[in-house]
Design a protein around this motif. Structure first.
Motif, PDB file in Angstrom:
ATOM      1  N   GLU A 162       5.478   6.911   2.328  1.00 16.40           N
ATOM      2  CA  GLU A 162       5.624   5.736   0.623  1.00 16.40           C
ATOM      3  C   GLU A 162       5.341   5.876  -0.896  1.00 16.40           C
ATOM      4  OE1 GLU A 162       5.362   0.741   0.948  1.00 16.40           O
ATOM      5  OE2 GLU A 162       4.419   2.068   2.672  1.00 16.40           O
TER       6      GLU A 162
ATOM      7  N   ILE B 158       4.559   4.404  -3.647  1.00 17.56           N
ATOM      8  CA  ILE B 158       4.099   2.422  -4.108  1.00 17.56           C
ATOM      9  C   ILE B 158       3.768   2.957  -5.738  1.00 17.56           C
ATOM     10  CG2 ILE B 158       2.370   1.139  -3.984  1.00 17.56           C
ATOM     11  CD1 ILE B 158       1.290   1.878  -1.038  1.00 17.56           C
TER      12      ILE B 158
ATOM     13  N   SER C  12      -2.772  -0.057   6.425  1.00 19.70           N
ATOM     14  CA  SER C  12      -1.724   0.839   6.645  1.00 19.70           C
ATOM     15  C   SER C  12      -1.748   2.571   6.903  1.00 19.70           C
ATOM     16  CB  SER C  12      -0.009   0.536   6.664  1.00 19.70           C
ATOM     17  OG  SER C  12       0.270   1.520   5.608  1.00 19.70           O
TER      18      SER C  12
ATOM     19  N   LYS D 146      -0.475  -2.392   2.609  1.00 18.56           N
ATOM     20  CA  LYS D 146      -0.263  -1.024   2.661  1.00 18.56           C
ATOM     21  C   LYS D 146      -0.901   0.464   2.618  1.00 18.56           C
ATOM     22  CE  LYS D 146       4.211  -1.363   0.219  1.00 18.56           C
ATOM     23  NZ  LYS D 146       5.091  -1.660   0.793  1.00 18.56           N
TER      24      LYS D 146
ATOM     25  N   ASN E 158       1.003   7.283   1.728  1.00 20.89           N
ATOM     26  CA  ASN E 158       1.288   6.605   0.426  1.00 20.89           C
ATOM     27  C   ASN E 158       0.548   7.513  -0.986  1.00 20.89           C
ATOM     28  OD1 ASN E 158       1.789   4.533   2.576  1.00 20.89           O
ATOM     29  ND2 ASN E 158      -0.163   3.081   2.243  1.00 20.89           N
TER      30      ASN E 158
END
Length: 517
Positions: A55, A57, A96, A93, A4
């Motif tokens: 990902e 964010i 994860s 998130k 992330n």
């Protein structure tokens, strides 16, 4: 491996009893740092042999203010907020992913970034938190003592890929160059030999942005009519030929730039994702035509490269603005104005109702060299007027934003009044030649001692705040130093006074809507 990447909420500071923030809030400014890091992770994955799911964010979106502290500033109390999305809304998130990267370039965001790092560790104790950016590079221990496991020092594309590779192979992170770890000796300098060539930078991983159309702002507020989104921040070079005392660019390595074929590869990616407008964020694109003391160009084809690149951008139909300033003195070559160069950078036209070319330029006046010649790149006042007038009349750049700094130790009241008079004269003369088409805005900033810049090294003894306890005061909208002539509060008040005086109809209060109607 799940990775992330986070933009921490935007810093917002408001004096108690006031409704307007002290600093400009631009959470909708297009961002490139994490899409560039993600592209680097993907590019180096085949070489190192890892794979990762990435990902991005953006916690600057969401529009909520969460207060996290208050501090005394002069005779008032300043409330500090995280502006965007509350940390807790990202908890799912956070759980994860194994690796969490946070970017922090500005010192006034440091407390928010460290709070986010600690929140991630509380929600996911096994997570590896990596932080990077200009402030992290200069102050790694601050972040290591506040939630970060690893600090990337210097550029992150290759270094972050090496971190992921080491974690994937379960190797000691101490083998990775240009990082700092808890409990390890922190080198005083970054190995700039590890800087990557610009041609090795892959186009941004824009597929990781759910909706590019969300980012409707640019560096200087809404653009004029005819400038269309989507927008992108981009750099084709890194570093700068100069070593201005307030700037952190020299700490990031020597100047280098992309070749034309690499730029074209990026442009094609922009077109694929519907990008129509480029917000230039590089330190100094005109360093390509830097000359040495004998008048010899440092790069033999530099001027031709600049001409070719901007002709290519125009051929692709892009509009652009120089959001990080442009060294307009470079338009004067051997005592003559270089119209061909200026037209390549500044020329524009409307094509089917869409702006193509330059629509706005930021001009660094810095401190106009009042009483001390700090910035050799700057022209004298008469030369500045001549160059800027030519930009207006011959090249049509009516939207000019001027950046100027006050609060240096040599700035007394007489010097700042002289500085203000220079700006008023500049505005008056250019308004006359602009025939009503001139739309100036003067950004009056206080000297900010940015860690990593030379001013931090030479002037930090003047600081009136503990930077670790209150990093929020290190920014261009506040002053944090006392000099022989001003307290930090007095020079902050002087900035407000000058902003009102130089911008018609209290334009500073309408700044975000200056071109809106």
């Amino acid at each position: 491996m799940k990775v992330n990447l986070y933009y921490a909420p935007f810093p917002s500071q408001i004096f108690q009893g006031e409704g307007e923030p002290i600093n400009t809030e631009r959470p909708l400014n297009p961002k490139s740092a994490l899409t560039t890091i993600a592209a680097g992770l993907r590019a180096y994955a085949p070489h190192f042999g890892y794979s990762c799911d990435i990902e991005i964010i953006d916690l600057q979106l969401g529009g909520q203010r969460v207060k996290y502290k208050s501090l005394p500033y002069g005779p008032r109390i300043m409330d500090c907020y995280r502006y965007g999305t509350p940390f807790e809304e990202a908890d799912e998130k956070i759980r994860s992913a194994e690796v969490h990267g946070i970017t922090c370039n500005f010192t006034n965001s440091a407390h928010i970034v460290s709070d986010l790092a600690q929140h991630i560790k509380r929600v996911n104790p096994k997570a590896v938190v990596v932080v990077g950016g200009v402030d992290c590079t200069a102050r790694p221990q601050y972040y290591l003592s506040r939630g970060a496991d690893v600090v990337v020092r210097g550029e992150g594309e290759l270094t972050f890929a090496r971190i992921i590779d080491a974690l994937n192979r379960k190797q000691d992170l101490g083998t990775v160059p240009n990082i700092s770890l808890q409990g390890r000796l922190i080198p005083t300098k970054v190995d700039t030999g590890e800087t990557i060539p610009m041609d090795s930078i892959e186009p941004m991983a824009l597929d990781l942005i759910p909706d590019l159309a969300v980012y409707t702002d640019t560096a200087e507020g809404p653009p004029p009519e005819g400038v269309q989104g989507s927008f992108i921040c981009w750099e084709t070079s890194r570093g700068c030929a100069w070593r201005c005392s307030f700037c952190t660019a020299p700490s990031r390595g020597g100047y280098r730039y992309m070749s034309l074929p690499t730029m074209e590869k990026h442009l094609k990616t922009f077109q694929e994702y519907g990008i129509k407008t480029i917000v230039w964020q590089e330190d100094n694109p005109l360093s390509r035509i830097q000359q040495n003391g004998t008048g010899r160009y440092l790069y033999d084809s530099g001027r031709e490269d600049v001409l070719a690149m901007f002709h290519m951008f125009r051929d692709y139909g892009f509009a652009w603005e120089f959001a990080n300033g442009i060294e307009f003195g470079k338009f004067m070559q051997n005592g003559r104005f270089d119209h061909e160069l200026a037209d390549a950078l500044l020329g524009s036209k409307m094509v089917d109702g869409q702006w193509v070319g330059c629509y706005r330029v930021q001009i660094p006046l810095d401190n106009m060299n009042v009483k001390k010649r700090r910035f050799p790149k700057l022209l004298g006042f008469d030369e500045q007027v001549d160059v800027l007038a030519t930009m207006l009349t011959d090249h049509g750049v009516g939207h000019q934003t001027y950046d100027l700094f006050i609060g240096y130790p040599e700035h007394d009241r007489e010097g700042i009044d002289m500085f203000t008079d220079y700006c008023l004269r500049l505005k008056e003369e250019l308004t006359a030649v602009g025939q009503g088409k001139y739309k100036p805005y003067f950004n009056v900033f206080n000297l900010s001692l940015l860690p990593g810049a030379r001013d931090w090294t030479t002037l930090h003894s003047l600081l009136q705040f503990d930077i670790d306890e209150n990093p929020e005061v290190i920014g261009i909208f506040l002053s944090a130093i006392n000099t022989d002539h001003f307290t930090y509060w007095d020079i902050y008040q002087k900035r407000l006074e000058m902003t009102t005086m130089l911008n018609d109809r209290e334009m500073h209060r309408l700044y975000d809507g200056i071109y809106a109607g």
